[in-house]
Write a protein that holds these residues in place. Structure first.
Motif, PDB file in Angstrom:
ATOM      1  N   UNK A  56       0.852  -1.196   0.000  1.00 37.27           N
ATOM      2  CA  UNK A  56       0.000   0.000   0.000  1.00 37.27           C
ATOM      3  C   UNK A  56       0.882   1.238   0.000  1.00 37.27           C
ATOM      4  N   UNK A  57       0.397   2.283  -0.676  1.00 36.22           N
ATOM      5  CA  UNK A  57       1.200   3.490  -0.799  1.00 36.22           C
ATOM      6  C   UNK A  57       0.304   4.713  -0.904  1.00 36.22           C
ATOM      7  N   UNK A  58       0.916   5.873  -0.680  1.00 42.21           N
ATOM      8  CA  UNK A  58       0.173   7.130  -0.815  1.00 42.21           C
ATOM      9  C   UNK A  58       0.305   7.702  -2.222  1.00 42.21           C
ATOM     10  N   UNK A  59       0.999   6.997  -3.086  1.00 45.55           N
ATOM     11  CA  UNK A  59       1.229   7.499  -4.446  1.00 45.55           C
ATOM     12  C   UNK A  59      -0.091   7.669  -5.194  1.00 45.55           C
TER      13      UNK A  59
END
Lengths: 164, 176
Positions: A56-59
């Motif tokens: 999971x990422x904030x990208x």
């Protein structure tokens, strides 16, 4: 003379039964609205493997198609083609090369020689690889795939991640 | 026919007219829903750009400008070791950016890491490259989390939260 209760029963038999679909319409409308909101215009050529959990990422960079390298829990794939198995923290390769995965290297060299794959990303100056890997893999495994791809002429990556 | 009967009939006819025929709409929904189900995205995928160091003529990952630095982040199981490199800045200047942040607490040191990277970025605003060197045993999810923390940060500006880009170019390398 016909009795009133018999007349009523006959009238009921003659009339058409009407199905009340209002409640069904309500459900359908809710489903439709939900689906319209989740409708995505992004490139959905990506197919997630069942035995893979992306990190999971904030990208927020949108997914764009490129050559796909997928590393699931048990297998390494290029596009839809299985390259080699991944077992007990090791790639089951033709030769135990500490620097690269030989089968992946050969596969990527083949792709590089094909013009249509060289032109996949017209925005980038160099060819780009979409790398999908399970979030539980250790970095040495990830890096071995990356290093092999770089050796084959693909030093730029797009890590596929799930938006937070 | 009695007046009461007629009134009943009239009301019945009126009630029948009021029923809208929903069958065509249902037909439309039945066609639309499978189509939308097929194109619905139940997961939202995005990407993070990264690269590995490559030997190329006339190209380097090190900052060439005299006001830019390349941040090198060594990611160990228990700490981040952050150093900076530049072609032109003196060693004494670069040493000021050097720090070690323990990976512990709720955020595993990511908040402190972000704060330090922000301080470095504010000092050398033209810097854009972060060289990330994780240890072999670090999990991929943790690498992605550090990349996120080093690429941008949310800062308070004039009462509102704004996104501040730190080091968007991430180069990933392994220890030799």
């Amino acid at each position: 003379m016909m009795r009133p209760w018999r007349r009523a029963a006959m009238q009921e038999q003659n009339s058409n039964a009407v199905l009340n679909i209002t409640s069904l319409m309500d459900v359908m409308t809710i489903i439709l609205i939900f689906l319209l909101f989740s409708f995505s215009s992004q490139d959905q050529n990506i197919r997630l493997a069942k035995d893979m959990d992306l990190p999971r990422s904030t990208s927020e960079k949108p997914f764009k198609w490129a050559i796909n390298i997928t590393l699931t829990e048990n297998e390494l794939r290029v596009e839809d083609l299985s390259v080699c198995r991944y077992k007990n923290g090791r790639f089951v390769d033709v030769r135990n090369d500490p620097d690269k995965i030989v089968l992946l290297y050969k596969q990527l060299l083949e792709l590089k020689s094909m013009e249509k794959y060289r032109q996949v990303d017209r925005d980038a100056a160099e060819p780009v690889v979409i790398f999908q890997a399970d979030k539980k893999h250790k970095f040495n495994t990830i890096y071995k795939v990356m290093k092999t791809a770089a050796m084959a002429g693909y030093p730029n990556f797009r890590f596929a991640v799930l938006k937070n | 026919m009695a007046l009461g009967d007629r009134r009943r009939l009239g009301m019945g006819a009126y009630a029948q007219d009021e029923n809208v025929n929903l069958v065509p709409i249902m037909n439309l929904f039945v066609v639309l829903i499978p189509f939308l189900l097929m194109s619905a995205a139940f997961f939202n995928i995005s990407v993070i750009n990264a690269s590995v160091p490559a030997l190329q003529k006339e190209k380097t990952d090190l900052a060439k400008s005299d006001v830019a630095v390349t941040m090198m982040v060594r990611m160990k199981p228990d700490a981040f070791t952050i150093t900076a490199s530049s072609d032109t800045l003196p060693r004494s200047e670069l040493d000021k950016l050097r720090t070690e942040i323990p990976r512990r607490g709720e955020t595993m040191g990511l908040k402190e890491f972000s704060d330090h990277m922000l301080a470095c970025k504010q000092r050398y605003p033209k810097s854009e490259t972060m060289l990330l060197v994780p240890d072999a045993g670090i999990e991929y999810q943790d690498v992605i989390a550090v990349m996120d923390a080093g690429r941008w940060v949310k800062v308070q500006q004039d009462g509102s939260t704004v996104r501040y880009d730190l080091f968007p170019n991430v180069v990933i390398s392994g220890m030799l």
